[in-house]
Each structure stands twice: as structure tokens, then as C-alpha cells.
Motif scaffolding. Structure first.
Motif, PDB file in Angstrom:
ATOM      1  N   GLN A   1       5.843  -3.961  -6.249  1.00  0.00           N
ATOM      2  CA  GLN A   1       4.866  -4.732  -7.019  1.00  0.00           C
ATOM      3  C   GLN A   1       3.600  -3.938  -7.319  1.00  0.00           C
ATOM      4  N   LEU A   2       3.601  -2.676  -7.009  1.00  0.00           N
ATOM      5  CA  LEU A   2       2.435  -1.822  -7.263  1.00  0.00           C
ATOM      6  C   LEU A   2       2.511  -1.273  -8.689  1.00  0.00           C
ATOM      7  N   PRO A   3       1.504  -1.535  -9.516  1.00  0.00           N
ATOM      8  CA  PRO A   3       1.503  -0.982 -10.892  1.00  0.00           C
ATOM      9  C   PRO A   3       1.268   0.522 -10.845  1.00  0.00           C
ATOM     10  N   LYS A   4       2.340   1.262 -10.782  1.00  0.00           N
ATOM     11  CA  LYS A   4       2.242   2.683 -10.448  1.00  0.00           C
ATOM     12  C   LYS A   4       1.611   3.528 -11.560  1.00  0.00           C
ATOM     13  N   ASP A   5       1.461   2.974 -12.737  1.00  0.00           N
ATOM     14  CA  ASP A   5       0.811   3.756 -13.782  1.00  0.00           C
ATOM     15  C   ASP A   5      -0.684   3.893 -13.516  1.00  0.00           C
ATOM     16  N   ARG A   6      -1.248   2.988 -12.721  1.00  0.00           N
ATOM     17  CA  ARG A   6      -2.684   3.061 -12.473  1.00  0.00           C
ATOM     18  C   ARG A   6      -3.053   2.949 -10.992  1.00  0.00           C
TER      19      ARG A   6
ATOM     20  N   GLY B   1      -8.275 -18.153  -6.664  1.00  0.00           N
ATOM     21  CA  GLY B   1      -7.534 -19.402  -6.796  1.00  0.00           C
ATOM     22  C   GLY B   1      -6.064 -19.285  -6.493  1.00  0.00           C
ATOM     23  N   GLN B   2      -5.627 -18.114  -6.057  1.00  0.00           N
ATOM     24  CA  GLN B   2      -4.214 -17.909  -5.744  1.00  0.00           C
ATOM     25  C   GLN B   2      -4.045 -17.352  -4.340  1.00  0.00           C
ATOM     26  N   GLY B   3      -2.814 -17.353  -3.871  1.00  0.00           N
ATOM     27  CA  GLY B   3      -2.528 -16.723  -2.602  1.00  0.00           C
ATOM     28  C   GLY B   3      -2.343 -15.227  -2.776  1.00  0.00           C
ATOM     29  N   PRO B   4      -2.483 -14.465  -1.709  1.00  0.00           N
ATOM     30  CA  PRO B   4      -2.303 -13.005  -1.801  1.00  0.00           C
ATOM     31  C   PRO B   4      -0.871 -12.633  -2.180  1.00  0.00           C
ATOM     32  N   GLU B   5      -0.741 -11.502  -2.854  1.00  0.00           N
ATOM     33  CA  GLU B   5       0.567 -10.951  -3.208  1.00  0.00           C
ATOM     34  C   GLU B   5       0.626  -9.494  -2.755  1.00  0.00           C
ATOM     35  N   LEU B   6       1.762  -9.118  -2.192  1.00  0.00           N
ATOM     36  CA  LEU B   6       1.893  -7.766  -1.656  1.00  0.00           C
ATOM     37  C   LEU B   6       1.890  -6.729  -2.775  1.00  0.00           C
ATOM     38  N   LEU B   7       1.109  -5.660  -2.562  1.00  0.00           N
ATOM     39  CA  LEU B   7       1.138  -4.514  -3.463  1.00  0.00           C
ATOM     40  C   LEU B   7       1.985  -3.388  -2.875  1.00  0.00           C
ATOM     41  N   VAL B   8       1.731  -3.071  -1.607  1.00  0.00           N
ATOM     42  CA  VAL B   8       2.428  -1.952  -0.982  1.00  0.00           C
ATOM     43  C   VAL B   8       2.461  -2.161   0.517  1.00  0.00           C
ATOM     44  N   GLN B   9       3.537  -1.641   1.125  1.00  0.00           N
ATOM     45  CA  GLN B   9       3.755  -1.781   2.560  1.00  0.00           C
ATOM     46  C   GLN B   9       4.127  -0.427   3.130  1.00  0.00           C
ATOM     47  N   PHE B  10       3.448  -0.037   4.217  1.00  0.00           N
ATOM     48  CA  PHE B  10       3.716   1.234   4.888  1.00  0.00           C
ATOM     49  C   PHE B  10       4.290   0.995   6.286  1.00  0.00           C
ATOM     50  N   GLN B  11       5.228   1.822   6.648  1.00  0.00           N
ATOM     51  CA  GLN B  11       5.660   1.933   8.034  1.00  0.00           C
ATOM     52  C   GLN B  11       5.271   3.336   8.463  1.00  0.00           C
TER      53      GLN B  11
ATOM     54  N   LYS C   1      -6.063   3.296  -4.493  1.00  0.00           N
ATOM     55  CA  LYS C   1      -6.850   3.741  -5.629  1.00  0.00           C
ATOM     56  C   LYS C   1      -6.379   3.091  -6.920  1.00  0.00           C
ATOM     57  N   ILE C   2      -7.334   2.849  -7.791  1.00  0.00           N
ATOM     58  CA  ILE C   2      -7.028   2.338  -9.127  1.00  0.00           C
ATOM     59  C   ILE C   2      -7.703   3.274 -10.132  1.00  0.00           C
ATOM     60  N   GLN C   3      -6.891   3.800 -11.061  1.00  0.00           N
ATOM     61  CA  GLN C   3      -7.442   4.666 -12.095  1.00  0.00           C
ATOM     62  C   GLN C   3      -6.558   4.638 -13.323  1.00  0.00           C
ATOM     63  N   PRO C   4      -7.044   4.139 -14.457  1.00  0.00           N
ATOM     64  CA  PRO C   4      -8.357   3.544 -14.670  1.00  0.00           C
ATOM     65  C   PRO C   4      -8.335   2.044 -14.377  1.00  0.00           C
ATOM     66  N   ALA C   5      -9.459   1.499 -13.961  1.00  0.00           N
ATOM     67  CA  ALA C   5      -9.541   0.066 -13.698  1.00  0.00           C
ATOM     68  C   ALA C   5      -9.540  -0.716 -15.009  1.00  0.00           C
ATOM     69  N   GLU C   6      -8.901  -1.885 -14.971  1.00  0.00           N
ATOM     70  CA  GLU C   6      -8.856  -2.783 -16.116  1.00  0.00           C
ATOM     71  C   GLU C   6      -9.483  -4.120 -15.727  1.00  0.00           C
ATOM     72  N   LEU C   7      -9.869  -4.900 -16.731  1.00  0.00           N
ATOM     73  CA  LEU C   7     -10.522  -6.180 -16.461  1.00  0.00           C
ATOM     74  C   LEU C   7      -9.658  -7.068 -15.565  1.00  0.00           C
ATOM     75  N   GLY C   8      -8.359  -7.024 -15.769  1.00  0.00           N
ATOM     76  CA  GLY C   8      -7.445  -7.863 -15.007  1.00  0.00           C
ATOM     77  C   GLY C   8      -7.276  -7.454 -13.562  1.00  0.00           C
ATOM     78  N   ASP C   9      -7.891  -6.343 -13.176  1.00  0.00           N
ATOM     79  CA  ASP C   9      -7.808  -5.904 -11.776  1.00  0.00           C
ATOM     80  C   ASP C   9      -8.841  -6.588 -10.903  1.00  0.00           C
ATOM     81  N   SER C  10      -9.744  -7.344 -11.490  1.00  0.00           N
ATOM     82  CA  SER C  10     -10.742  -8.062 -10.697  1.00  0.00           C
ATOM     83  C   SER C  10     -10.040  -9.021  -9.744  1.00  0.00           C
ATOM     84  N   ALA C  11     -10.287  -8.841  -8.464  1.00  0.00           N
ATOM     85  CA  ALA C  11      -9.571  -9.601  -7.435  1.00  0.00           C
ATOM     86  C   ALA C  11     -10.117  -9.203  -6.071  1.00  0.00           C
TER      87      ALA C  11
END
Lengths: 113, 114
Positions: free
Chosen positions: B59-64, B40-50, B78-88
Motif C-alpha cells: 500500500q506504499l505509493p512507491k513513486d513518491r 476522520g478515518q482509521g489508520p491504514e498500513l503503508l509499510v511493515q518491517f521485520q 520519506k515523501i518526495q514530492p509531497a502532494e496535497l492529498g498526503d496531508s494526514a
């Protein structure tokens, strides 16, 4: 904060008719690009049309055209001669100075046969 | 026509598990992006590589979350550990250069965390 607002969660259009999707944005930058992306159900997002902010002439791409009002920070998409294949989520977006896309929440377009 | 490839297309996991997503950009594209799209939302950037370097991961949650693009071609998120709110939906995009080039998107990976 840099934001994109699409105030129409859903729009409906009769096949062969014309529909306009609204978008407003807020940025303090002077140089940016604006985009409309289409995301069909369970399919990947594809670019519909793009507009350079420094260009006054509105972009057109076949049946798709935009109305770009820079002072009003408005960027609407007009779809002419709507087709069943146009049914999708449409996202308005712009790229800031870091070149990441900032998206609105989308407008779902329904096309009635 | 060249396309951005992503796998898997769908992933179901339990919370606290590790998950990984893969992206292969269009050949020759130097810039690669990972976006997250909540339903229901637009995409949001997590990480950008050159190439192989991270340009923006603010905007990357670096703890996981972690992302890499070791040889400047394909990339893994990668996501570790996954949380319910990561569903997307996790979308990968690429562009020819670092600049105002058009970004081309892959089909995405839909993650469901139970």
C-alpha cells in the motif's frame, strides 16, 4: 474485501453510566485477533482490549469488556462506570494473516459530567 | 514505561517539497509499522518491517514514498514530492515479534501540505 465497520460515528454517555460501542468485521480467515484502541485528542493510540478469535470467552480489562460473536462477526466494546478520561476516538481493528491491523473508521465517545 | 518515539510532531510543507519522518520503536521490538491516518478515518498500513527487511509495502505509493530501517532499529519514512492529498497523520507502531503481538503506537506526525 476485509473490512471493519463501526456504524456509530459518535456516542454520548453520562459519567458513571455504561455505554456500548458496536463493531462488525468481515474476514475469510479463521485465525485472527480483534482489538479496541483508544485515541484521545492529540494523544497517541493505546490498546484498550484484545480478543483471540479462537477463544470463546469474552475478554475483560477492568471497566472494559467485549461481546464477541464469532458467527455474526461482531465485536462490541462495553465501558462500565464511564469516566471523563474515557472521552476519545475508539477504533475497532483486527489483524489478518500478515499481522497488519485493519481498522474501522472510529467512534467518537463523549462523556457528559 | 517504554514508548515509541516519533519526530517531528507537526510538519507543514508546500507541495512538491520533500519531507521525512523518523520513528524510534520500543527497544527490542523487531517489527515496525508505518500507518497513515486521514482525518476522520482509521489508520491504514503503508509499510511493515521485520528487523531491517520489508515484509509488506503493497500500500506504499512507491513513486513518491520510501521507507527504510537500515539497522533494524529506527526508521525513516520519506515523501518526495509531497502532494496535497498526503496531508494526514503518519503513525509509527512497533511490536515485540512478527506475529499477533500487540502493536504499540507513537504520537504520530501530523503533515499538512499547502
Amino acid at each position: 474485501a476485509q473490512t471493519v465497520t463501526q456504524s456509530q460515528p459518535e456516542m454520548s454517555v453520562q459519567e458513571a453510566e455504561t455505554v456500548t460501542l458496536s463493531c462488525t468485521y468481515d474476514t475469510s480467515e479463521s485465525d485472527y485477533y480483534l482489538f479496541w484502541y483508544k485515541q484521545p485528542p492529540s494523544r497517541q493510540m493505546i490498546l484498550v482490549i484484545r480478543q483471540e478469535a479462537y477463544k470463546q470467552q469474552n475478554a475483560t480489562e477492568n471497566r472494559f469488556s467485549v461481546n464477541f460473536q464469532k458467527a455474526a462477526k461482531s465485536f462490541s466494546l462495553k465501558i462500565s462506570d464511564s469516566q471523563l478520561g474515557d472521552a476519545a476516538m475508539y477504533f475497532c481493528a483486527y489483524t489478518d494473516s500478515s499481522y497488519k491491523l485493519i481498522f474501522g473508521s472510529g467512534t467518537r465517545l463523549l462523556v457528559r459530567p | 514505561e517504554a514508548e515509541v518515539a516519533q519526530s517531528p510532531r507537526y510538519k507543514i510543507t508546500e507541495k512538491s517539497q520533500a519531507v521525512a519522518f523518523w520513528c524510534d520503536p520500543i527497544s527490542g521490538h523487531a517489527t515496525l509499522y508505518w500507518y497513515r491516518q486521514i482525518l476522520g478515518q482509521g489508520p491504514e498500513l503503508l509499510v511493515q518491517f521485520q528487523d531491517e527487511s520489508v515484509v509488506d509495502d503493497s500500500q506504499l505509493p512507491k513513486d513518491r514514498f520510501s521507507a527504510e530501517r537500515l539497522k533494524g532499529v529506527d526508521s525513516t519514512l520519506k515523501i518526495q514530492p509531497a502532494e496535497l492529498g498526503d496531508s494526514a497523520m503518519y503513525l509509527c507502531a512497533s511490536s515485540r515479534t512478527y506475529g499477533q503481538d500487540t502493536q504499540y503506537f507513537g504520537p504520530g506526525t501530523r503533515l499538512t501540505v499547502l
